[in-house]
Design a protein around this motif. Sequence first.
Motif, short mmCIF file in Angstrom:
data_model
loop_
_atom_site.label_atom_id
_atom_site.label_comp_id
_atom_site.label_asym_id
_atom_site.label_seq_id
_atom_site.Cartn_x
_atom_site.Cartn_y
_atom_site.Cartn_z
N ASP A 118 5.74 6.59 -4.63
CA ASP A 118 6.18 6.32 -3.27
C ASP A 118 5.37 7.13 -2.27
OD1 ASP A 118 8.31 4.56 -4.03
OD2 ASP A 118 9.48 6.33 -4.63
N ASP A 119 5.49 6.78 -1.00
CA ASP A 119 4.79 7.52 0.05
C ASP A 119 5.13 9.00 -0.03
OD1 ASP A 119 3.53 5.32 1.07
OD2 ASP A 119 4.98 4.96 2.66
N VAL B 227 0.85 -1.19 0.00
CA VAL B 227 0.00 0.00 0.00
C VAL B 227 0.87 1.23 0.00
CG1 VAL B 227 -1.76 1.28 1.28
CG2 VAL B 227 -1.85 -1.21 1.19
N VAL B 228 0.46 2.27 -0.74
CA VAL B 228 1.23 3.51 -0.81
C VAL B 228 0.33 4.67 -0.38
CG1 VAL B 228 0.65 3.92 -3.23
CG2 VAL B 228 2.71 4.92 -2.27
N ASN B 229 0.93 5.61 0.34
CA ASN B 229 0.21 6.78 0.85
C ASN B 229 0.57 7.99 -0.02
OD1 ASN B 229 -1.53 7.92 2.91
ND2 ASN B 229 0.26 9.04 3.61
N ARG C 272 -0.69 11.98 -1.93
CA ARG C 272 -1.54 13.15 -1.92
C ARG C 272 -2.22 13.28 -3.27
NH1 ARG C 272 1.94 17.70 -1.60
NH2 ARG C 272 3.58 16.30 -2.37
N GLU D 1 -5.16 13.32 1.27
CA GLU D 1 -4.14 12.29 1.49
C GLU D 1 -4.83 10.95 1.60
OE1 GLU D 1 -0.58 11.33 4.69
OE2 GLU D 1 -1.08 13.42 4.20
N LYS D 2 -4.49 10.02 0.71
CA LYS D 2 -5.18 8.74 0.63
C LYS D 2 -4.18 7.59 0.51
CE LYS D 2 -9.33 10.58 0.51
NZ LYS D 2 -10.33 10.36 1.57
N ARG D 3 -4.67 6.39 0.82
CA ARG D 3 -3.86 5.17 0.69
C ARG D 3 -4.45 4.32 -0.42
NH1 ARG D 3 -0.63 3.81 4.97
NH2 ARG D 3 -1.04 1.60 4.75
N PHE D 4 -3.57 3.79 -1.27
CA PHE D 4 -4.02 2.96 -2.39
C PHE D 4 -3.13 1.72 -2.50
CE2 PHE D 4 -5.17 7.32 -3.55
CZ PHE D 4 -6.52 7.17 -3.83
N HIS D 5 -3.70 0.65 -3.02
CA HIS D 5 -2.96 -0.59 -3.21
C HIS D 5 -2.19 -0.51 -4.52
CE1 HIS D 5 -1.98 -4.81 -2.85
NE2 HIS D 5 -2.53 -4.79 -1.65
N ARG D 6 -0.93 -0.91 -4.50
CA ARG D 6 -0.08 -0.84 -5.69
C ARG D 6 -0.54 -1.80 -6.79
NH1 ARG D 6 4.97 1.70 -4.66
NH2 ARG D 6 5.36 2.10 -2.44
#
Length: 210
Positions: A83-84, A13-15, A17, A28-33
């Motif tokens: 990347d994050d 998972v990557v965080n 903007r 700011e969100k988290r998404f699966h690669r």
Amino acid sequence: MEADSYRVSSPAVVNVRVSSSLSTFVSEKRFHRSLTVSEFKCKLELIVGSPASCMDLELFTADDKFIGLLDQDDALLGSYPVDDGCRIHVIDKSGVKMGEFEDVSKVIKYEMSNEAYEKRTNSARLFLKHSKLGLFNEEQRAKKELEMEQRHQEEKTRAEGILVGSRCEVLIAGQPTKRGTVMYVGQTEFKPGYWIGLKYDEPLGKHDGR
């Protein structure tokens, strides 16, 4: 001699903007690669409001340096250097103007008169009435009114003990001690309750000490 082998793996998972050409907001969100860019656009549609089919995606580093476009819909998000902390900017190509989704005055709203709402048989107001909850709980309402009256009387008693012209000292945590003179005691039009107006010896107040 065998050479050492190393295996590099990225978090699943990557965080990031998310910004948009339609809005000044940055989320700011988290998404699966493992998402494809096409699937990623569908998720962005819920965030920025642009149709997935009308998006161009720009990728920026954490310090906002342009990297490139996410231009292959069938490619995985993880195949790009996302990347994050990176920022993904959504460029809307549907023709909607900047800020159009932020102006709620342009949103068509459904309005109902109070009389029409009272006639509904499945309204929240009717449920509260039948259940005697909230404003329709007479015992609770009477208790709150009594508490407010008691609080009002306590404020009045304290205020009456303070005389205009009295010297005072104001102590607020994290701020320097302020000394001044009481200039007003009583009620105001802008807010309920009793208020104390002070004139500080030094220009430390909201209005230069007055």
